[in-house]
Write a protein that holds these residues in place. Structure first.
Motif, PDB file in Angstrom:
ATOM      1  N   VAL A  30      43.590  41.569  41.128  1.00 56.41           N
ATOM      2  CA  VAL A  30      42.275  41.589  40.485  1.00 56.41           C
ATOM      3  C   VAL A  30      42.049  42.968  39.872  1.00 56.41           C
ATOM      4  CG1 VAL A  30      39.784  41.361  40.840  1.00 56.41           C
ATOM      5  CG2 VAL A  30      41.366  39.915  42.150  1.00 56.41           C
ATOM      6  N   ILE A  31      41.825  42.989  38.555  1.00 59.80           N
ATOM      7  CA  ILE A  31      41.580  44.243  37.844  1.00 59.80           C
ATOM      8  C   ILE A  31      40.211  44.188  37.178  1.00 59.80           C
ATOM      9  CG2 ILE A  31      42.361  45.798  36.012  1.00 59.80           C
ATOM     10  CD1 ILE A  31      45.200  44.858  36.462  1.00 59.80           C
ATOM     11  N   CYS A 105      43.661  38.349  37.656  1.00 64.78           N
ATOM     12  CA  CYS A 105      42.328  38.237  37.073  1.00 64.78           C
ATOM     13  C   CYS A 105      41.945  39.554  36.422  1.00 64.78           C
ATOM     14  CB  CYS A 105      41.307  37.851  38.133  1.00 64.78           C
ATOM     15  SG  CYS A 105      41.539  36.164  38.711  1.00 64.78           S
ATOM     16  N   LEU A 106      41.685  39.486  35.119  1.00 64.74           N
ATOM     17  CA  LEU A 106      41.241  40.650  34.342  1.00 64.74           C
ATOM     18  C   LEU A 106      39.772  40.425  34.049  1.00 64.74           C
ATOM     19  CD1 LEU A 106      44.183  40.578  31.763  1.00 64.74           C
ATOM     20  CD2 LEU A 106      44.036  41.955  33.873  1.00 64.74           C
ATOM     21  N   LEU A 122      42.165  47.118  41.529  1.00 60.31           N
ATOM     22  CA  LEU A 122      42.219  48.282  40.640  1.00 60.31           C
ATOM     23  C   LEU A 122      41.010  48.283  39.719  1.00 60.31           C
ATOM     24  CD1 LEU A 122      44.180  50.617  39.638  1.00 60.31           C
ATOM     25  CD2 LEU A 122      44.983  48.986  37.923  1.00 60.31           C
ATOM     26  N   ASP A 123      40.348  49.434  39.619  1.00 57.44           N
ATOM     27  CA  ASP A 123      39.300  49.640  38.619  1.00 57.44           C
ATOM     28  C   ASP A 123      39.902  50.456  37.490  1.00 57.44           C
ATOM     29  OD1 ASP A 123      36.531  48.701  39.410  1.00 57.44           O
ATOM     30  OD2 ASP A 123      37.082  49.770  41.241  1.00 57.44           O
ATOM     31  N   ILE A 124      39.707  49.999  36.258  1.00 50.72           N
ATOM     32  CA  ILE A 124      40.131  50.784  35.091  1.00 50.72           C
ATOM     33  C   ILE A 124      38.890  51.066  34.260  1.00 50.72           C
ATOM     34  CG2 ILE A 124      41.563  50.891  33.010  1.00 50.72           C
ATOM     35  CD1 ILE A 124      43.517  48.968  34.289  1.00 50.72           C
ATOM     36  N   GLN A 138      41.623  53.613  39.284  1.00 46.62           N
ATOM     37  CA  GLN A 138      41.335  53.852  40.684  1.00 46.62           C
ATOM     38  C   GLN A 138      41.838  52.674  41.508  1.00 46.62           C
ATOM     39  OE1 GLN A 138      37.285  54.865  41.770  1.00 46.62           O
ATOM     40  NE2 GLN A 138      38.132  55.876  43.576  1.00 46.62           N
ATOM     41  N   ALA A 139      42.775  52.972  42.410  1.00 48.64           N
ATOM     42  CA  ALA A 139      43.397  51.943  43.247  1.00 48.64           C
ATOM     43  C   ALA A 139      42.611  51.767  44.531  1.00 48.64           C
ATOM     44  CB  ALA A 139      44.828  52.340  43.566  1.00 48.64           C
TER      45      ALA A 139
END
Ligand code: ADP
Ligand code: MG
Length: 151
Positions: A30-31, A105-106, A122-124, A138-139
Motif C-alpha cells: 500500500v502506497i 494499492c496506489l 510507504l508514504d510518498i 517514508q517507510a
C-alpha cells in the motif's frame, strides 16, 4: 521511521523512478501518494504501472475513484480520492476486496479516506523542486524499509 528523498527532473525521470519503485515492491503493498494538484502523483503512478508491465493508457481515476489493472500475476488498484465526500463512501466501492488480496494499492489523496483505508507501507510526498520534483519517501515497517534499500 527512515526517510529518503529522491529527485526527478521531467516526466521521463518520474516514469523511471516509478519503474524503480515498482521493481522494489514486486507489485504488492500500500502506497499513499501525497502532494498538491499537479504535483505528479498520477505521473508517478503511470511510471509504477509501466514498470510492472502495463503498456496501455493510465487514466486519472478522478471520477471513478479507482482503476483496476491486471498485469500477469500482479494486480494494481489505482485510487484518486480527491472527490470522495466521505470516507464511508469507500465501503460502497467494496474497498475491502481491494485490500484483502496481494495487490499493490496506489492511493492519491489518502487523507480523504482516513479511518477506512488500510495503513500505508510507504508514504510518498511529492513537491516542486526547481523545474522537477522532490519525492520524500517514508517507510513504515520492515517491508517498505526493504523496498527503500533496494531503490
Ligand atoms: P497530480 O496527479 O499530482 O495532480 P499529475 O501527475 O497529473 O499530478 O502531473 C501534473 C503535471 O506535472 C503533468 O503535466 C506532468 O507532466 C508534470 N510532472 C510530473 N512529474 C514531473 C517531474 N518530475 N518533473 C517535471 N514535471 C513533472
Ligand atoms: Mg492525479
Amino acid at each position: 521511521m527512515p526517510e529518503m528523498t529522491l529527485y526527478a527532473e521531467g516526466e521521463d525521470a518520474m516514469y523511471e523512478l516509478g519503474a524503480r519503485i515498482a521493481r522494489a515492491t514486486g507489485g504488492r503493498g500500500v502506497i499513499y501518494l501525497h502532494g498538491d494538484l499537479g504535483a505528479g502523483k498520477t505521473t508517478l503512478s503511470r511510471g509504477i504501472l509501466r514498470g510492472l508491465g502495463h503498456s496501455g493508457a493510465v487514466k486519472s481515476p478522478t471520477f471513478t475513484l479507482v482503476e483496476p489493472y491486471e498485469l500477469g500475476e500482479v494486480r494494481v488498484f489505482h485510487f484518486d480520492l480527491y472527490r470522495l465526500a466521505d470516507p464511508e463512501e469507500l465501503e460502497f466501492l467494496g474497498i475491502r476486496d481491494y485490500f484483502e488480496g496481494d495487490a499493490l494499492c496506489l492511493i492519491e489523496w489518502p487523507e480523504r479516506g482516513a479511518g477506512v483505508l488500510p495503513k500505508a507501507d510507504l508514504d510518498i510526498t511529492i513537491s516542486p523542486h526547481g523545474v522537477g520534483r522532490a519525492l520524500q519517501l517514508q517507510a513504515h515497517g520492515a517491508r517498505a524499509e526493504a523496498w527503500c534499500a533496494a531503490l
